[in-house]
Design a protein around this motif. Sequence first.
Motif, mmCIF file in Angstrom:
data_model
loop_
_atom_site.group_PDB
_atom_site.id
_atom_site.type_symbol
_atom_site.label_atom_id
_atom_site.label_comp_id
_atom_site.label_asym_id
_atom_site.label_seq_id
_atom_site.Cartn_x
_atom_site.Cartn_y
_atom_site.Cartn_z
ATOM 1 N N LEU A 189 3.904 10.875 -2.894
ATOM 2 C CA LEU A 189 3.768 9.891 -1.832
ATOM 3 C C LEU A 189 4.581 10.277 -0.606
ATOM 4 O O LEU A 189 5.539 11.051 -0.688
ATOM 5 C CB LEU A 189 4.239 8.512 -2.331
ATOM 6 N N ILE A 190 4.207 9.686 0.546
ATOM 7 C CA ILE A 190 4.973 9.934 1.776
ATOM 8 C C ILE A 190 5.470 8.639 2.417
ATOM 9 O O ILE A 190 6.143 8.682 3.444
ATOM 10 C CB ILE A 190 4.135 10.716 2.805
ATOM 11 N N GLY A 191 5.151 7.474 1.827
ATOM 12 C CA GLY A 191 5.611 6.212 2.381
ATOM 13 C C GLY A 191 4.694 5.080 1.983
ATOM 14 O O GLY A 191 3.793 5.234 1.147
ATOM 15 N N GLY A 192 4.928 3.910 2.585
ATOM 16 C CA GLY A 192 4.132 2.755 2.230
ATOM 17 C C GLY A 192 4.119 1.697 3.304
ATOM 18 O O GLY A 192 4.778 1.810 4.350
ATOM 19 N N LEU A 193 3.363 0.671 3.053
ATOM 20 C CA LEU A 193 3.246 -0.497 3.920
ATOM 21 C C LEU A 193 3.419 -1.719 3.043
ATOM 22 O O LEU A 193 2.718 -1.875 2.039
ATOM 23 C CB LEU A 193 1.883 -0.521 4.617
ATOM 24 N N LYS A 200 0.866 -1.167 0.000
ATOM 25 C CA LYS A 200 0.000 0.000 0.000
ATOM 26 C C LYS A 200 0.905 1.220 0.000
ATOM 27 O O LYS A 200 1.875 1.274 0.757
ATOM 28 C CB LYS A 200 -0.883 0.042 1.245
ATOM 29 N N VAL A 201 0.589 2.207 -0.840
ATOM 30 C CA VAL A 201 1.339 3.467 -0.795
ATOM 31 C C VAL A 201 0.392 4.578 -0.354
ATOM 32 O O VAL A 201 -0.812 4.529 -0.615
ATOM 33 C CB VAL A 201 1.983 3.804 -2.155
ATOM 34 N N PHE A 202 0.966 5.575 0.342
ATOM 35 C CA PHE A 202 0.164 6.595 1.011
ATOM 36 C C PHE A 202 0.520 7.991 0.523
ATOM 37 O O PHE A 202 1.680 8.292 0.232
ATOM 38 C CB PHE A 202 0.372 6.520 2.521
ATOM 39 N N ARG A 203 -0.517 8.830 0.481
ATOM 40 C CA ARG A 203 -0.354 10.223 0.083
ATOM 41 C C ARG A 203 -0.499 11.175 1.263
ATOM 42 O O ARG A 203 -0.136 12.348 1.149
ATOM 43 C CB ARG A 203 -1.398 10.578 -0.987
ATOM 44 N N THR A 204 -1.073 10.702 2.388
ATOM 45 C CA THR A 204 -1.290 11.559 3.550
ATOM 46 C C THR A 204 -0.791 10.875 4.824
ATOM 47 O O THR A 204 -0.815 9.638 4.935
ATOM 48 C CB THR A 204 -2.785 11.882 3.733
#
Length: 416
Positions: free
Chosen positions: A186-190, A140-144
């Motif tokens: 993006l700011i990171g991921g899981l 999963k990649v995150f924007r917030t």
Amino acid sequence: MRVDTIVLGAGIVGISVALHLQKAGRSTLLVDKRAPGEETSYGNAGLIQREGVYPYGFPHDFGALLRYARNNTIDAHYHWQAIPKLAPFLFSYWMHSRASQHEAIAQKYAKLIEHSVTEHDALAAEAGAQNLLRRNGWMKVFRTEKERDERLAEAARWKRDFGVNYRALDMAALKAEEPHLDHGSLIGGLHWTDPVTVVDPHGLSKAYVAQFEALGGRLALGDAGTLKQEGAEWSVTLADGSIATAKDVVIALGPWADVLARQLGYHLPLAVKRGYHMHYKPQGNAVLNHPVLDTERGYFLAPMLQGVRLTTGAEFADRDADATPVQLARAEPIAKSLFPLGERLDPQPWLGRRPCTPDMMPIIGPAHKHKGLWFSFGHAHHGLTLAAVTGRMIAEMVTGQKVFVDPAPFAASRFG
């Protein structure tokens, strides 16, 4: 034609049921209107979701409900004319998705999920299909920050409660794993590390069918609607006009299962979530190393042998309504900004139908009104994930063995 068992439905679940029955020494006939694996099982994200201990629920926060009400998102879309018919199912689904209910369901559901990879590994090894499996998980990649922090906290709880493993990815780690994503957004991921991914789901289905036939199993075209019971025997008329008979019959018809079940007197609350996909050629030398969910936007990118597969969220509509791939149209420009997708490789979007129950759990086990009738459907988003587990369970029940997962929570009788 006389066999021990007839399996109706040649999706990945029905194929796995038939293969396990044949392995158990039951002569088995696998029947469908089409060739194996060409319906719902053809178009999925290719995930065997070992981390999927919580089945996909209905959101309860007001913001998400308001967003869906506008009917302009990628992760959900609905046909207005279908809502009156779907309303009872959606309300029950929403009620089962409450936190306390969802947690109770997960405790039962996890007993299936924990065997998902090991059971597929066993079948894939026997079928010589290990080359279709990849063991690098999905992301999963995150924007917030809000979404990132919530999902990482959730992952920590799931690791504590169910032993599923993950990595939190800062931007340096994400760039190292997926250098061709647009990292500026993006700011990171899981990274879920336990799941196995399938680079050709249809190819896996065909490999399992080949192994089924190698063991003596038989395929036939036919209409499940011709199913009849006469005394202790079940019969179905095949496309060539011949009659196949068996002591036992398994209904594994996916989104069409409730039609036949209703004819036999079972009123099961099955509904359908529709979904779409399209394959793309990457631009230049771009490579996608893992399946990736753009969490806030609600679409999924998966590297397949056919190209990069873009899949959409759920569409709530009549099962057989005309295709309306608006979610794909919404997702495509956003996906192209995240990863350099090039030309479309399919002549038109693919449409599939996921069979769902309101409590998010499949129906696996005997039909309580008929001897020799078995149900195996309702797997929703986890048909591929749970196919091998379900196949083994049904085979053990049909042959009177001790079932390796307690089937009681998944019985059709739970719906009355």
